[in-house]
Design a protein around this motif. Sequence first.
Motif, PDB file in Angstrom:
ATOM      1  N   SER A   1       0.853  -1.178  -0.004  1.00  0.00           N
ATOM      2  CA  SER A   1       0.199   0.043   0.006  1.00  0.00           C
ATOM      3  C   SER A   1       0.721   1.473  -0.023  1.00  0.00           C
ATOM      4  CB  SER A   1      -0.872  -0.065   1.236  1.00  0.00           C
ATOM      5  OG  SER A   1      -0.149   0.026   2.466  1.00  0.00           O
ATOM      6  N   GLU A   2       2.083   1.272   0.281  1.00  0.00           N
ATOM      7  CA  GLU A   2       2.917   2.321   0.176  1.00  0.00           C
ATOM      8  C   GLU A   2       3.825   2.596  -0.783  1.00  0.00           C
ATOM      9  OE1 GLU A   2       2.380   4.336   2.732  1.00  0.00           O
ATOM     10  OE2 GLU A   2       1.227   2.986   3.938  1.00  0.00           O
ATOM     11  N   ILE A   3       3.524   1.654  -2.007  1.00  0.00           N
ATOM     12  CA  ILE A   3       4.255   2.046  -3.193  1.00  0.00           C
ATOM     13  C   ILE A   3       3.546   3.339  -3.578  1.00  0.00           C
ATOM     14  CG2 ILE A   3       4.744   1.160  -5.726  1.00  0.00           C
ATOM     15  CD1 ILE A   3       6.298  -0.581  -3.576  1.00  0.00           C
ATOM     16  N   LEU A   4       4.515   4.103  -3.797  1.00  0.00           N
ATOM     17  CA  LEU A   4       4.074   5.724  -4.521  1.00  0.00           C
ATOM     18  C   LEU A   4       3.928   5.660  -5.974  1.00  0.00           C
ATOM     19  CD1 LEU A   4       6.030   7.854  -2.055  1.00  0.00           C
ATOM     20  CD2 LEU A   4       3.464   7.301  -2.043  1.00  0.00           C
ATOM     21  N   GLY A   5       4.774   4.908  -6.595  1.00  0.00           N
ATOM     22  CA  GLY A   5       4.604   4.964  -8.076  1.00  0.00           C
ATOM     23  C   GLY A   5       5.950   4.830  -9.006  1.00  0.00           C
ATOM     24  N   VAL A   6       5.960   5.051  -9.895  1.00  0.00           N
ATOM     25  CA  VAL A   6       7.303   4.941 -10.868  1.00  0.00           C
ATOM     26  C   VAL A   6       7.448   6.281 -11.527  1.00  0.00           C
ATOM     27  CG1 VAL A   6       8.297   3.934 -12.904  1.00  0.00           C
ATOM     28  CG2 VAL A   6       7.211   2.677 -11.217  1.00  0.00           C
ATOM     29  N   GLU A   7       8.539   6.911 -11.506  1.00  0.00           N
ATOM     30  CA  GLU A   7       8.988   8.113 -12.369  1.00  0.00           C
ATOM     31  C   GLU A   7      10.062   7.716 -13.375  1.00  0.00           C
ATOM     32  OE1 GLU A   7      10.077  12.468 -10.580  1.00  0.00           O
ATOM     33  OE2 GLU A   7      11.984  11.054 -10.571  1.00  0.00           O
ATOM     34  N   ILE A   8      10.096   8.077 -14.652  1.00  0.00           N
ATOM     35  CA  ILE A   8      10.655   7.843 -15.701  1.00  0.00           C
ATOM     36  C   ILE A   8      11.378   9.218 -16.434  1.00  0.00           C
ATOM     37  CG2 ILE A   8      10.986   6.768 -18.179  1.00  0.00           C
ATOM     38  CD1 ILE A   8       8.290   5.399 -17.384  1.00  0.00           C
ATOM     39  N   ILE A   9      12.655   9.364 -16.312  1.00  0.00           N
ATOM     40  CA  ILE A   9      13.396  10.322 -16.693  1.00  0.00           C
ATOM     41  C   ILE A   9      14.078  10.126 -18.244  1.00  0.00           C
ATOM     42  CG2 ILE A   9      15.170  12.107 -16.375  1.00  0.00           C
ATOM     43  CD1 ILE A   9      12.834  12.284 -14.518  1.00  0.00           C
ATOM     44  N   GLU A  10      13.602  10.899 -19.451  1.00  0.00           N
ATOM     45  CA  GLU A  10      14.227  10.667 -20.454  1.00  0.00           C
ATOM     46  C   GLU A  10      15.690  11.675 -20.411  1.00  0.00           C
ATOM     47  OE1 GLU A  10      11.760  10.957 -24.149  1.00  0.00           O
ATOM     48  OE2 GLU A  10      13.232  12.401 -24.858  1.00  0.00           O
ATOM     49  N   ASN A  11      16.665  11.102 -21.137  1.00  0.00           N
ATOM     50  CA  ASN A  11      17.703  11.584 -21.094  1.00  0.00           C
ATOM     51  C   ASN A  11      18.090  12.541 -19.690  1.00  0.00           C
ATOM     52  OD1 ASN A  11      18.582  10.137 -23.376  1.00  0.00           O
ATOM     53  ND2 ASN A  11      17.201  11.807 -24.316  1.00  0.00           N
ATOM     54  N   ARG A  12      18.193  13.935 -19.977  1.00  0.00           N
ATOM     55  CA  ARG A  12      18.100  14.938 -18.757  1.00  0.00           C
ATOM     56  C   ARG A  12      17.466  15.675 -18.529  1.00  0.00           C
ATOM     57  NH1 ARG A  12      21.618  11.749 -19.603  1.00  0.00           N
ATOM     58  NH2 ARG A  12      23.824  11.797 -19.881  1.00  0.00           N
ATOM     59  N   LYS A  13      15.961  15.242 -19.002  1.00  0.00           N
ATOM     60  CA  LYS A  13      14.749  16.070 -18.748  1.00  0.00           C
ATOM     61  C   LYS A  13      14.166  15.844 -17.528  1.00  0.00           C
ATOM     62  CE  LYS A  13      13.610  16.139 -23.776  1.00  0.00           C
ATOM     63  NZ  LYS A  13      12.664  15.763 -24.649  1.00  0.00           N
ATOM     64  N   ILE A  14      14.927  16.478 -16.258  1.00  0.00           N
ATOM     65  CA  ILE A  14      14.589  15.926 -14.814  1.00  0.00           C
ATOM     66  C   ILE A  14      13.258  16.633 -14.398  1.00  0.00           C
ATOM     67  CG2 ILE A  14      15.253  16.424 -12.477  1.00  0.00           C
ATOM     68  CD1 ILE A  14      18.018  15.732 -13.194  1.00  0.00           C
ATOM     69  N   ASP A  15      13.018  17.796 -15.264  1.00  0.00           N
ATOM     70  CA  ASP A  15      11.911  18.651 -14.881  1.00  0.00           C
ATOM     71  C   ASP A  15      10.462  18.227 -15.439  1.00  0.00           C
ATOM     72  OD1 ASP A  15      12.717  20.379 -12.818  1.00  0.00           O
ATOM     73  OD2 ASP A  15      13.851  21.634 -14.456  1.00  0.00           O
ATOM     74  N   TYR A  16      10.778  17.064 -16.571  1.00  0.00           N
ATOM     75  CA  TYR A  16       9.617  16.609 -17.277  1.00  0.00           C
ATOM     76  C   TYR A  16       9.354  15.123 -17.224  1.00  0.00           C
ATOM     77  CZ  TYR A  16       9.974  21.356 -19.066  1.00  0.00           C
ATOM     78  OH  TYR A  16      10.022  22.832 -19.059  1.00  0.00           O
ATOM     79  N   PRO A  17       9.264  14.621 -16.068  1.00  0.00           N
ATOM     80  CA  PRO A  17       9.213  13.163 -16.060  1.00  0.00           C
ATOM     81  C   PRO A  17       8.090  12.638 -16.415  1.00  0.00           C
ATOM     82  CG  PRO A  17       8.789  14.030 -13.863  1.00  0.00           C
ATOM     83  CD  PRO A  17       9.000  15.419 -14.920  1.00  0.00           C
ATOM     84  N   VAL A  18       7.971  11.361 -16.658  1.00  0.00           N
ATOM     85  CA  VAL A  18       6.561  10.597 -16.913  1.00  0.00           C
ATOM     86  C   VAL A  18       6.403   9.961 -15.492  1.00  0.00           C
ATOM     87  CG1 VAL A  18       5.891   8.638 -17.975  1.00  0.00           C
ATOM     88  CG2 VAL A  18       7.208  10.032 -19.352  1.00  0.00           C
ATOM     89  N   ILE A  19       5.447   9.989 -14.949  1.00  0.00           N
ATOM     90  CA  ILE A  19       5.137   9.541 -13.712  1.00  0.00           C
ATOM     91  C   ILE A  19       3.873   8.729 -13.842  1.00  0.00           C
ATOM     92  CG2 ILE A  19       4.102  10.220 -11.528  1.00  0.00           C
ATOM     93  CD1 ILE A  19       5.546  12.850 -11.827  1.00  0.00           C
ATOM     94  N   ILE A  20       3.703   7.496 -13.032  1.00  0.00           N
ATOM     95  CA  ILE A  20       2.782   6.686 -13.202  1.00  0.00           C
ATOM     96  C   ILE A  20       2.522   6.472 -11.710  1.00  0.00           C
ATOM     97  CG2 ILE A  20       2.042   4.376 -13.736  1.00  0.00           C
ATOM     98  CD1 ILE A  20       4.588   3.954 -15.392  1.00  0.00           C
ATOM     99  N   ASP A  21       1.520   7.229 -11.389  1.00  0.00           N
ATOM    100  CA  ASP A  21       0.958   7.394  -9.999  1.00  0.00           C
ATOM    101  C   ASP A  21      -0.393   6.352  -9.540  1.00  0.00           C
ATOM    102  OD1 ASP A  21      -0.451   8.131  -7.602  1.00  0.00           O
ATOM    103  OD2 ASP A  21      -0.229  10.122  -7.905  1.00  0.00           O
ATOM    104  N   PRO A  22      -0.085   5.347  -8.891  1.00  0.00           N
ATOM    105  CA  PRO A  22      -1.077   4.378  -8.624  1.00  0.00           C
ATOM    106  C   PRO A  22      -2.750   4.978  -8.195  1.00  0.00           C
ATOM    107  CG  PRO A  22       0.955   3.742  -7.278  1.00  0.00           C
ATOM    108  CD  PRO A  22       1.102   5.174  -7.701  1.00  0.00           C
ATOM    109  N   THR A  23      -2.857   6.245  -7.616  1.00  0.00           N
ATOM    110  CA  THR A  23      -3.907   6.926  -7.405  1.00  0.00           C
ATOM    111  C   THR A  23      -4.484   7.716  -8.478  1.00  0.00           C
ATOM    112  OG1 THR A  23      -2.730   8.814  -6.566  1.00  0.00           O
ATOM    113  CG2 THR A  23      -2.958   7.058  -5.023  1.00  0.00           C
ATOM    114  N   HIS A  24      -3.592   7.921  -9.724  1.00  0.00           N
ATOM    115  CA  HIS A  24      -4.481   8.604 -10.837  1.00  0.00           C
ATOM    116  C   HIS A  24      -3.720   7.820 -12.235  1.00  0.00           C
ATOM    117  CE1 HIS A  24      -4.067  11.634  -7.794  1.00  0.00           C
ATOM    118  NE2 HIS A  24      -5.250  12.055  -8.306  1.00  0.00           N
ATOM    119  N   THR A  25      -4.864   6.838 -12.584  1.00  0.00           N
ATOM    120  CA  THR A  25      -4.292   5.891 -13.588  1.00  0.00           C
ATOM    121  C   THR A  25      -5.293   6.227 -14.915  1.00  0.00           C
ATOM    122  OG1 THR A  25      -5.646   4.187 -12.882  1.00  0.00           O
ATOM    123  CG2 THR A  25      -3.396   4.164 -12.415  1.00  0.00           C
TER     124      THR A  25
END
Length: 406
Positions: A193-217
């Motif tokens: 229940s405490e898994i917050l999700g996954v974040e994906i960073i393409e190359n160096r775009k730290i400010d523009y991650p792809v986020i998979i949030d279990p509470t908003h799918t």
Amino acid sequence: MRRNILIFFFLLYGVINAADIEIKSLKVYSTGDETSFPLIDAKAEPKQTVTIEFDVNSNSPPNFNIVFRFCDKNWKPYEDAFFLNQRYNTEYYLNFQRLPLHIEGARYHYTGAFPNKNVTFPFSGKWKFYIVDSYDPTIVFAEGSFYVVYPEIKPITVLHKERFQGNEPDIPALARTISINTEFRIPDSLYPSEILGVEIIENRKIDYPVIIDPTHTDYERFYEWNGNNKFKFIARNIRPGNEYRQTDLRDYNIYNAKEVYAQYDGIETSDFFHKRKKDLNGGSILTNYKSDYAEYLYVTFRIRPPEDIQAPVYLTGAFNNWRILPEYEMFDDNGLLYLTLELKRGIYDYQYVIAYDITQPDWYILEGNFWETVNEYHIFIYYKSPEYGSYHKIIGYNKIISVNYE
């Protein structure tokens, strides 16, 4: 009123000037490779570090400290005393090297590797550093970010080559996408229940991650759970884009004036249908500070976009940490767009982005979108730990190259 020449200090996240001190060419990277992603795998052998380096333009060697802060998954530093890491969160009285005397634009250089005897990183997650005045730490000259990972699980990540899921775009090239699937099992010591999700960073775009949030799918970002300890997170409709444009300012015989063009041989145009050569995956290589050619130039970027492009065009790249910022909007001279930056000699990846709203940029319409593009994707798994009153930590990490399609 905006100036035609943007004097750029190369800060990863901002600057406060004091007493005419300027920080320039700030970089953070991993274990001696200045093109690498800023990350420490704390369990890797040999031991890894992050390197921080920058130039300073001032009349005398500045008095700086570097303060390190642990952050939540949104880059907000924790204020709780447990996370301040007191006694081991500051590098005091930095040692500066003098640049060659004839260099204009900067006088001193600093390079430091961390952790060391003064600084440690005891928590797994996101970290920020602040370059501050030694006598008044409320004066912040610059800041930057990096990751520290103490992996507890090893995820398996697979990339799939796909077509756009949903209403396919009118332009076929924009329908080329990939999906990124990350699977993992958590040990019995962790709570599903405490898994917050996954974040994906393409190359160096730290400010523009792809986020998979279990509470908003939705159909693009979702996850599967077996009700026990196995998870699978899926991100679809990720466009691979194109290799980045590059400017290489190292050749003194070509770039032998103080004011130069980013592309010596002409004005740039749309590369939507042109597959470019391999790049630095968003990185840069700067001329060594000891070199007689480690100088700063005023570099003008020029592009003539197609006439049907009506939205504002922004310049972004390794020189501003791939951020879309108002001050990087290009000026328009009868259809020729231009912007001038102060850059140290080196190689820089960059690209042109259009945006009516800088929070929703279009990375592809001027640059192209090809399955053959080679990208790095850094995948982080976040967990809400109950320790110390609860905090966000990274429990798993993976890196994958986008040409490895299943």
